[in-house]
Design a protein around this motif. Structure first.
Motif, PDB file in Angstrom:
ATOM      1  N   SER A   1       0.807  -1.228   0.000  1.00 60.14           N
ATOM      2  CA  SER A   1       0.000   0.000   0.000  1.00 60.14           C
ATOM      3  C   SER A   1       0.832   1.267   0.000  1.00 60.14           C
ATOM      4  O   SER A   1       0.421   2.252  -0.607  1.00 60.14           O
ATOM      5  CB  SER A   1      -0.937   0.000   1.199  1.00 60.14           C
ATOM      6  OG  SER A   1      -0.198  -0.015   2.396  1.00 60.14           O
TER       7      SER A   1
ATOM      8  N   GLU B   1     -11.319   6.854  -3.297  1.00 57.85           N
ATOM      9  CA  GLU B   1     -11.823   6.789  -1.933  1.00 57.85           C
ATOM     10  C   GLU B   1     -13.001   5.844  -1.792  1.00 57.85           C
ATOM     11  O   GLU B   1     -13.348   5.456  -0.673  1.00 57.85           O
ATOM     12  CB  GLU B   1     -12.161   8.200  -1.432  1.00 57.85           C
ATOM     13  CG  GLU B   1     -10.881   8.879  -0.951  1.00 57.85           C
ATOM     14  CD  GLU B   1     -10.996  10.375  -0.791  1.00 57.85           C
ATOM     15  OE1 GLU B   1     -12.109  10.898  -0.980  1.00 57.85           O
ATOM     16  OE2 GLU B   1      -9.973  10.999  -0.476  1.00 57.85           O
TER      17      GLU B   1
ATOM     18  N   ALA C   1     -12.074   2.843  -0.008  1.00 56.54           N
ATOM     19  CA  ALA C   1     -12.099   2.904   1.449  1.00 56.54           C
ATOM     20  C   ALA C   1     -13.479   2.583   1.999  1.00 56.54           C
ATOM     21  O   ALA C   1     -13.619   2.231   3.162  1.00 56.54           O
ATOM     22  CB  ALA C   1     -11.653   4.288   1.920  1.00 56.54           C
TER      23      ALA C   1
ATOM     24  N   LEU D   1      -5.628  -0.719   2.068  1.00 56.06           N
ATOM     25  CA  LEU D   1      -4.991   0.443   2.689  1.00 56.06           C
ATOM     26  C   LEU D   1      -4.583   1.511   1.679  1.00 56.06           C
ATOM     27  O   LEU D   1      -4.228   2.616   2.077  1.00 56.06           O
ATOM     28  CB  LEU D   1      -3.756  -0.003   3.480  1.00 56.06           C
ATOM     29  CG  LEU D   1      -4.060  -0.793   4.749  1.00 56.06           C
ATOM     30  CD1 LEU D   1      -2.764  -1.252   5.387  1.00 56.06           C
ATOM     31  CD2 LEU D   1      -4.861   0.027   5.733  1.00 56.06           C
TER      32      LEU D   1
ATOM     33  N   PHE E   1      -6.353   4.767   2.009  1.00 55.38           N
ATOM     34  CA  PHE E   1      -6.010   5.333   3.319  1.00 55.38           C
ATOM     35  C   PHE E   1      -4.689   6.087   3.223  1.00 55.38           C
ATOM     36  O   PHE E   1      -4.587   7.260   3.569  1.00 55.38           O
ATOM     37  CB  PHE E   1      -5.897   4.163   4.299  1.00 55.38           C
ATOM     38  CG  PHE E   1      -5.932   4.549   5.729  1.00 55.38           C
ATOM     39  CD1 PHE E   1      -7.108   4.988   6.303  1.00 55.38           C
ATOM     40  CD2 PHE E   1      -4.793   4.458   6.505  1.00 55.38           C
ATOM     41  CE1 PHE E   1      -7.142   5.346   7.626  1.00 55.38           C
ATOM     42  CE2 PHE E   1      -4.823   4.805   7.830  1.00 55.38           C
ATOM     43  CZ  PHE E   1      -5.995   5.249   8.392  1.00 55.38           C
TER      44      PHE E   1
ATOM     45  N   SER F   1      -4.983   9.114   0.558  1.00 59.68           N
ATOM     46  CA  SER F   1      -5.698  10.341   0.895  1.00 59.68           C
ATOM     47  C   SER F   1      -4.977  11.097   2.014  1.00 59.68           C
ATOM     48  O   SER F   1      -4.919  12.323   1.991  1.00 59.68           O
ATOM     49  CB  SER F   1      -7.166  10.058   1.233  1.00 59.68           C
ATOM     50  OG  SER F   1      -7.354   9.891   2.586  1.00 59.68           O
ATOM     51  N   LEU F   2      -4.363  10.376   2.964  1.00 62.70           N
ATOM     52  CA  LEU F   2      -3.579  11.075   3.996  1.00 62.70           C
ATOM     53  C   LEU F   2      -2.367  11.763   3.376  1.00 62.70           C
ATOM     54  O   LEU F   2      -2.092  12.933   3.666  1.00 62.70           O
ATOM     55  CB  LEU F   2      -3.117  10.098   5.072  1.00 62.70           C
ATOM     56  CG  LEU F   2      -4.130   9.721   6.137  1.00 62.70           C
ATOM     57  CD1 LEU F   2      -3.567   8.637   7.033  1.00 62.70           C
ATOM     58  CD2 LEU F   2      -4.485  10.933   6.975  1.00 62.70           C
TER      59      LEU F   2
ATOM     60  N   ALA G   1       1.419   9.077   8.267  1.00 57.96           N
ATOM     61  CA  ALA G   1       0.358   8.391   7.536  1.00 57.96           C
ATOM     62  C   ALA G   1       0.633   6.893   7.474  1.00 57.96           C
ATOM     63  O   ALA G   1      -0.265   6.073   7.637  1.00 57.96           O
ATOM     64  CB  ALA G   1       0.250   8.965   6.121  1.00 57.96           C
TER      65      ALA G   1
ATOM     66  N   ALA H   1      -1.587   3.805   8.906  1.00 64.04           N
ATOM     67  CA  ALA H   1      -1.959   2.656   8.074  1.00 64.04           C
ATOM     68  C   ALA H   1      -1.516   1.362   8.756  1.00 64.04           C
ATOM     69  O   ALA H   1      -2.252   0.376   8.761  1.00 64.04           O
ATOM     70  CB  ALA H   1      -1.326   2.780   6.695  1.00 64.04           C
TER      71      ALA H   1
ATOM     72  N   ARG I   1      -3.874   0.346  11.411  1.00 66.50           N
ATOM     73  CA  ARG I   1      -5.089  -0.260  10.857  1.00 66.50           C
ATOM     74  C   ARG I   1      -4.826  -1.688  10.406  1.00 66.50           C
ATOM     75  O   ARG I   1      -5.644  -2.574  10.590  1.00 66.50           O
ATOM     76  CB  ARG I   1      -5.603   0.547   9.659  1.00 66.50           C
ATOM     77  CG  ARG I   1      -6.486   1.670  10.085  1.00 66.50           C
ATOM     78  CD  ARG I   1      -7.498   1.989   9.028  1.00 66.50           C
ATOM     79  NE  ARG I   1      -8.373   0.881   8.711  1.00 66.50           N
ATOM     80  CZ  ARG I   1      -9.342   0.968   7.818  1.00 66.50           C
ATOM     81  NH1 ARG I   1      -9.535   2.084   7.172  1.00 66.50           N
ATOM     82  NH2 ARG I   1     -10.109  -0.062   7.569  1.00 66.50           N
TER      83      ARG I   1
ATOM     84  N   GLU J   1      -6.752  -5.123  11.676  1.00 67.32           N
ATOM     85  CA  GLU J   1      -7.702  -5.630  10.691  1.00 67.32           C
ATOM     86  C   GLU J   1      -8.064  -7.093  10.982  1.00 67.32           C
ATOM     87  O   GLU J   1      -7.211  -7.894  11.332  1.00 67.32           O
ATOM     88  CB  GLU J   1      -7.081  -5.479   9.295  1.00 67.32           C
ATOM     89  CG  GLU J   1      -7.845  -6.127   8.174  1.00 67.32           C
ATOM     90  CD  GLU J   1      -9.309  -5.763   8.190  1.00 67.32           C
ATOM     91  OE1 GLU J   1      -9.634  -4.604   8.500  1.00 67.32           O
ATOM     92  OE2 GLU J   1     -10.138  -6.645   7.934  1.00 67.32           O
TER      93      GLU J   1
END
Lengths: 490, 265
Positions: free
Chosen positions: A271, A299, A302, A353, A356, A359-360, A402, A406, A409, A413
């Motif tokens: 990612s 997005e 996401a 991801l 994620f 966009s960050l 960022a 990630a 997350r 997950e």
């Protein structure tokens, strides 16, 4: 049901109070709203709120406290010898509550009258069958003590509810009367309503924080229970994960942690480059039109539920990898036994991801001042030279943040690894083998028949707490880095 | 001897470095620059003055094609640098910008060391064969930027740690490190205090010996102090262009006079 009526009644009272308060304020100003301290609507709201808020508060506390008090009371009525040897007092009490509830429903549906309930006898009348007719299934025949306790339970609840209705309604009326009496043209109703709004907002904010604290505390207690039953050295430093519901399990977090970190690493390897390059394209190269359609599209990724990604892993990516690396596959090697593997889960999680990370990073790259780019372009640098030697170094701390977000997350997950990674806990470097993670083990330890007193179940809480601490640490670190970076250009 | 060099310089001033004819710029539907004709002379400081939004910065950005980086901007007309059209398809804007350097309104040093800031341009254009040559280029640029004495002991310190005036002189040094022929300055002193402004103005006057300098400024005193030629822009049009002394003492157009005396702007 009575509670609903009570709330509706309170709302009605407050509505009346609103109009009464507004009318009184206007009257005190001789019908000229300009002479009032506040707008007329604030006087109405003030009266309505003082009729509603304290009454609703008491109602909420009462609804929470009444069952607990009645339980204790009825429980003390049950004689010690009435509890069979194979049951605990709690189990008998849950029988009592069930019978009481069943009687309530029977009366409510008209299957029994109050007089008939009074005439019921545990031995002769077939209570179990009659309650079964109204949809309340009992586990065993009702014993006399239980019936007696259920009767007193009903009586106490009935009285309690009546008293509650009286108290709440009285409180509401008192509140209305008090603020109605104070309504006058010079009364600062606007400021009072403002304080009410503030209190509401604080309440909402503190609920969120208190819930977090509650979650952490409940995890802590259960984890403490677990460490009371199981050696902490095995949990933290053991090497085997072999839960055994007959006891004598080996419950070490290390193989699970290894699986978690390995899969997360692969997910990040997928990612971070893709997400970062996508962000660079979108923020530095793409025109307005491309950006306005490509960014939402990215997005959307996401917004896909992770279970759908899990299906994708199970049905598409896993078999595809098996076709390449498995027996009789494209490479002619036999490295992969089934569709589930670290690589399957890692790749799919990496795809999850991408938006994620992108966009960050996009936000962070956009935060690099345009003057930096102008300076570099003005010196004759190309766009990619500008990105490489000016924009990315300036955005680097934010991008690291960022990536850490990630990573946290990825570590937390669940669905993708449940479906894509397999269930075998082991230490292995081969990404084509199936492995398991902390989250999947929590799921499997808590699903099915569970006994919340065995270490095999309680270990889930210790695992959960470890996961929580791990991701919390990563988030704190990421936020710290991102914040430090933000200060640089402000 | 002295007289000789003066005569030589007077001859050089006559040479035209950039010739702009029938220039129009559009931002989407907005017609930002309307039919502007300007000749930028070599080894001269040319000032663009005018009220805010009159298009002087836009026009400046046309001279090194920085408007290419803005989506929706469209440039028409001919811009000749030494007789070559800079908007010709065969011209690489990246190489053009190495020849026509730019200094911006706000000092914008990169978040790198002072040395790396100055070495940035020479590095991307491959101007130095080894570290020693690069050191030489950096020192020369910093000396010309009149900041060498202040930073020579801390070339590894971050450029963002300097004061505003030092940062702007660093940015000028960075721009002249690539040996440009024309130097564009977009309100280079608007973020600086009077002392730093004086230092930068002095520097601009020195730069005139080697480069053709174009400066956009809001300060009429500054234009009068540093420039030899002045162009007055109003509402996207070039109202008057001529010798600075002429513009400030005896303007031909009533709008120029109104602006200079402070009645519009």
């Amino acid at each position: 049901m009575p509670t609903l009526w009570l709330v509706l009644f309170l709302l009605l009272l407050s509505t009346l109070g609103f109009f009464a308060g507004r009318a009184r304020a206007l009257k005190s100003a001789g019908g000229d709203p300009r002479k009032l301290h506040s707008l007329p609507v604030y006087y109405g709201l003030n009266v309505a709120l003082s009729g509603l808020v304290p009454a609703l508060g008491v109602l909420a506390v009462w609804l929470l406290a009444q069952p607990m008090l009645i339980d204790t009371r009825v429980s003390s009525l049950l004689p010690e010898d009435s509890i069979p040897a194979d049951l605990t007092r709690d189990l008998v009490m849950s029988d009592v509550r069930r019978v009481a509830e069943g009687l309530d429903i029977a009366v409510g549906q008209g299957a029994l009258s109050e007089a008939e309930v009074g005439a019921l006898k545990a031995g002769s009348s077939d209570i179990r069958a009659r309650l079964g007719e109204v949809g309340v299934a009992l586990g065993s025949d009702v014993r006399p003590e239980v019936l007696a306790a259920a009767r007193s339970y009903r009586a106490l609840s009935h009285t309690g509810t009546l008293v509650m209705a009286a108290v709440v309604a009285g409180l509401s009326l008192a509140g209305l009367a008090w603020s109605y009496a104070r309504t006058h043209r010079d009364y600062r109703a606007r400021n009072v309503v403002e304080r009410g709004v503030l209190a509401l907002l604080i309440l909402a904010a503190s609920l969120a924080i208190l819930t977090t604290i509650g979650i952490v505390l409940s995890m802590l207690f259960e984890t403490a229970n677990f460490f009371g039953l199981h050696d902490w050295r095995d949990f933290f430093f053991g090497s085997t994960w072999a839960p055994n519901f007959r006891g004598d399990s080996e419950l070490s977090i290390l193989p699970l942690l290894w699986g978690t970190l390995y899969i997360s690493l692969i997910a990040l390897l997928v990612s971070v480059p893709i997400g970062l390059f996508a962000a660079i394209y979108l923020s530095e190269y793409a025109g307005k039109a491309t950006r306005s359609f490509a960014k939402p599209l990215l997005e959307i990724l996401a917004g896909i539920p992770t279970i759908v990604y899990g299906l994708f892993a199970l049905l598409t990516v896993g078999p595809m990898l098996a076709d390449i690396f498995g027996k009789g596959g494209a490479l002619g090697v036999d490295w992969m036994a089934g569709a589930t593997s670290v690589l399957t889960a890692g790749v799919v999680m990496g795809i999850m991801l991408i938006p994620f990370v992108s966009s960050l990073s996009d936000d962070i790259i956009n935060a690099v001042p345009q003057s930096m780019r102008d300076g570099s372009l003005g010196l004759g640098a190309t766009r990619s030279e500008t990105v490489r030697s000016v924009v990315l170094p300036a955005a680097l701390p934010g991008i690291v943040g960022a990536v850490l977000l990630a990573a946290s997350r990825a570590i937390g997950e669940t669905m993708i690894v449940v479906m894509g990674a397999g269930a075998i806990a082991k230490f292995s470097l081969n990404p084509l083998e199936s492995m398991t993670t902390i989250t999947t083990r929590i799921v499997s330890q808590l699903t099915g028949d569970t006994d919340f007193a065995s270490p095999e179940t309680l270990v889930a809480f210790a695992l959960g707490l470890t996961l929580f601490v791990l991701t919390l640490g990563l988030n704190v670190l990421a936020l710290y880095i991102v914040r430090k970076y933000r200060e640089q250009y402000e | 001897m002295n007289d000789m060099s003066r005569v030589e310089r007077a001859v050089e001033i006559k040479q035209t470095k950039m010739e702009c004819r029938d220039c129009h710029v559009y931002y989407g539907d907005t017609h930002a620059i309307k039919n502007v004709n300007v000749d930028i002379e070599d080894k001269t400081v040319t000032a663009f003055i005018g009220p805010s939004g009159c298009g002087k910065s836009t026009f400046l950005r046309c001279l090194n094609r920085m408007n290419d980086t803005i989506a929706g901007a469209r440039v028409e007309g001919s811009f000749m640098l030494d007789g070559e059209d800079i908007y010709d398809k065969r011209v690489d804007p990246v190489q053009l910008r190495a020849k026509v350097g730019m200094v911006f309104q706000k000092p914008n040093p990169f978040p790198k060391s002072i040395y790396d800031n100055v070495a940035y341009g020479p590095r991307i254009h491959g101007l130095a064969r080894n570290r020693a040559e690069m050191d030489e280029i950096v020192e020369k640029a910093l000396r010309r930027g009149a900041i060498w004495d202040e930073v020579k002991d801390r070339l590894d310190a971050p450029g963002t740690g300097l004061s505003g005036g030092q940062q702007q002189r660093l940015c000028i040094a960075r721009a002249i490190a690539t040996e440009p022929e024309v130097l564009l300055m977009d309100e280079p002193c608007s973020a600086l205090d009077p002392i730093a402004t004086a230092q930068v103005e002095e520097l601009i006057d020195e730069l005139r010996q080697n480069y053709s300098v174009v400066i956009v400024t809001h300060s009429m005193q500054q234009a009068a102090r540093v420039s030899q030629k002045t162009a007055f822009f109003h509402l996207g049009q070039l109202v008057e262009f001529g010798e600075t002394g002429q513009i400030f003492t005896n303007p031909e157009d009533p709008r120029t006079e109104s602006y200079i005396t402070g009645r519009i702007g």
